[in-house]
Design a protein around this motif. Sequence first.
Motif, PDB file in Angstrom:
ATOM      1  N   GLY A   1      14.914   3.674   7.727  1.00  0.00           N
ATOM      2  CA  GLY A   1      13.914   3.954   8.741  1.00  0.00           C
ATOM      3  C   GLY A   1      12.554   3.499   8.315  1.00  0.00           C
ATOM      4  O   GLY A   1      12.368   2.745   7.364  1.00  0.00           O
ATOM      5  N   THR A   2      11.587   3.967   9.079  1.00  0.00           N
ATOM      6  CA  THR A   2      10.186   3.683   8.781  1.00  0.00           C
ATOM      7  C   THR A   2       9.442   4.997   8.808  1.00  0.00           C
ATOM      8  O   THR A   2       9.871   5.950   9.465  1.00  0.00           O
ATOM      9  N   GLY A   3       8.335   5.026   8.117  1.00  0.00           N
ATOM     10  CA  GLY A   3       7.604   6.279   8.192  1.00  0.00           C
ATOM     11  C   GLY A   3       6.521   6.387   7.154  1.00  0.00           C
ATOM     12  O   GLY A   3       6.601   5.774   6.092  1.00  0.00           O
ATOM     13  N   ALA A   4       5.534   7.181   7.488  1.00  0.00           N
ATOM     14  CA  ALA A   4       4.405   7.372   6.584  1.00  0.00           C
ATOM     15  C   ALA A   4       4.676   8.481   5.581  1.00  0.00           C
ATOM     16  O   ALA A   4       4.021   8.539   4.548  1.00  0.00           O
ATOM     17  N   ASP A   5       5.632   9.370   5.889  1.00  0.00           N
ATOM     18  CA  ASP A   5       5.759  10.563   5.061  1.00  0.00           C
ATOM     19  C   ASP A   5       7.192  11.065   5.156  1.00  0.00           C
ATOM     20  O   ASP A   5       7.542  11.784   6.087  1.00  0.00           O
ATOM     21  N   GLY A   9       0.788  -1.219   0.000  1.00  0.00           N
ATOM     22  CA  GLY A   9       0.000   0.000   0.000  1.00  0.00           C
ATOM     23  C   GLY A   9       0.821   1.271   0.000  1.00  0.00           C
ATOM     24  O   GLY A   9       0.270   2.368  -0.083  1.00  0.00           O
ATOM     25  N   ALA A  10       2.131   1.137   0.110  1.00  0.00           N
ATOM     26  CA  ALA A  10       2.977   2.331   0.103  1.00  0.00           C
ATOM     27  C   ALA A  10       3.161   2.847  -1.318  1.00  0.00           C
ATOM     28  O   ALA A  10       2.978   2.123  -2.292  1.00  0.00           O
ATOM     29  N   TRP A  30       9.632  10.826  -2.665  1.00  0.00           N
ATOM     30  CA  TRP A  30       8.724  10.941  -1.529  1.00  0.00           C
ATOM     31  C   TRP A  30       8.229   9.561  -1.203  1.00  0.00           C
ATOM     32  O   TRP A  30       7.742   8.850  -2.074  1.00  0.00           O
ATOM     33  N   ILE A  31       8.384   9.184   0.065  1.00  0.00           N
ATOM     34  CA  ILE A  31       7.917   7.878   0.518  1.00  0.00           C
ATOM     35  C   ILE A  31       6.662   8.108   1.336  1.00  0.00           C
ATOM     36  O   ILE A  31       6.682   8.809   2.349  1.00  0.00           O
ATOM     37  N   HIS A  32       5.578   7.504   0.861  1.00  0.00           N
ATOM     38  CA  HIS A  32       4.311   7.611   1.577  1.00  0.00           C
ATOM     39  C   HIS A  32       3.872   6.202   1.909  1.00  0.00           C
ATOM     40  O   HIS A  32       3.506   5.440   1.027  1.00  0.00           O
TER      41      HIS A  32
END
Lengths: 198, 428
Positions: free
Chosen positions: B167-171, B105-106, B136-138
């Motif tokens: 790392g990890t992250g939504a945005d 889903g990313a 951009w990582i979403h």
Amino acid sequence: MVSHPAFFRDETAFLDALKQRHAGAVGYFFDRYHRRVDRTLCAVLGPDAEIPDLVQEVFTRALASIPRFRGDFAQLEGWITRIAVYTARTQIRRRRTARRWTSRTPTDQTAVPDPQASPEIVDALRRAYALIERLPVKERIPFVLRTMDQMKLEEVAAACEISLATTKRRLQSARARLDRHAQSDPVLVDWLRRGPSS
Amino acid sequence: MNGPLLDYDRLGPMFDRVVADGQQRRQAALGQVRANLLQAQAPAPPRRVWWPLVAAPALLAAALLIGWWWLAAQDLSYTIDGEQQKVGLWISADQRQTNLEFSNGAEVVFRRGTKGRVTRTTTDEAQLLVESGQIWIHDPSAHDPSAPDHSETVWWSVTTGPYELRGTGADIELQWLPEQEVLHVEVREGRVELRGPAFEPPPLVQSGESLDVRAGEMTRRRVAERSDGEPSGEPMPSVTPPDQEPGLESAGDERGPSHRTGNSRRRRTAAGGGGATDDWRALARREDYAASFALVEGKLDAMLRSANAADLMRLADVARFSGHPKPATEALLAFRKRFPRHRDAATAAYTLGLIRDSAGSAAQAERWFATAVKEKPRGRLHRSALGRLIKSAQQAGHTSRARTAAQTYLERYPEGPHAELAERIGSQ
């Protein structure tokens, strides 16, 4: 190098993994702090051929103690620095004991000068450490952490586990002592001489 | 004379020179130290018994085969424009930005002008190389670091220039300009560690922070939040012309650059602004929504039936911002019907709420915001949807629902943009 996440899902998970001796966590722990440990040992002992062995000793001690570590991730660096200082202090005592039984002088332990550094700088540093060796341990350690490692006063106090006031007092005492001893080494004095005071 | 005779502060730089050089020479020895430490942690080998020597090879082969099949079937994969792509494919977003949609889903967006590739994927990690440009990582699967369950989190590793980000992250946004040797990392939600020359220890960049590295100098900043809750950091050096720069979301919108909104950008028209093309997507990217809608107006029914998820959401934006709420609603409803488990389903619900809200239908807006809150229980979308739910429930006269939402909001987001409204309603 073993591939592992740079840190685990959060800092608490990393600390838990480290306490359980998870290989990835141990590897990361080393990668993150070995330069700090190396630098602290070099500052206290001077550039020394035994530094890598002492780095191993620091990490071995740390891993043995980590199950009792109650701090958080942010406190790890200060904690391992204290272990490095403790290890360096132990090494100073070992050397002094060895000197009583051998004819080795302090400069015998210094590493081969790095060809990249200028010979004058290497020489000045060697002379400085020869004088620093004459300081009492309790003055020497705060002094080198402050001047060589360029730690802040609060960091020196934390690493030596003494108060800020005691740190300042020992630094002042160390400098006064070195000022007296330095008169016997005009080359070093020339390197370190202040400008004229106003 | 005051103070010591000698300036001992001169020792520090001398020490730096000699010790820093020495550290490099000690790296081989320190590598051995590391290996020794890991060896000491390894468990003792088991005692030998004879019968496993006979059965073990066959069992092992079978286990490896099953394991390989299982893992291979579960590794992250990605598509571009709906088409499955191979790991290692060179991606060069010369003409337009390229969106990589991952199986968890990313979305990873290669901004226009960016070059790189996905170098490796596993079940929970994706590794990328960015040769130059901006990505951009979403990743909606990334959880709030304070939430207890991180089991679905995907790890992102990006190698760019001499740096590695993990790392990890939504945005998360990253930009590397090799000619200027400039690195910019902005984390709006998530946490990354940056490794590179002279980083000791490796700096962490956390939610709401950005880090710039230029000529060896590192500058850390807070990514300041605007009053509507949307982050706005310093503008990043751009690899694309400014009038085509995707930029940040505006008030109330939680979607990424594929679905850009913005009052200020909306006012820019394309009358001669970018040159006409027959590609409605390109016009949408240039925010020429009127021209873009004009190209697709006659094909709406077919698009609602057959367009892919990204195009449906894009169509909704185009219709909405060109002043056609009915086709926008139809596109969003089609999206939710055809892609009910898509990561943007909650975003579509939220946008439906915005459309109903603009139309003055508070009760319908409330229902859609409540759906978005339910489908997206954490993250920025949740916060925005919950805030708007409070407002629309109040406007619809559903006082107790508004109060309940306000209470939840204040518990979760005491500093959020709707906190003041929540306090006011909570105290009524």
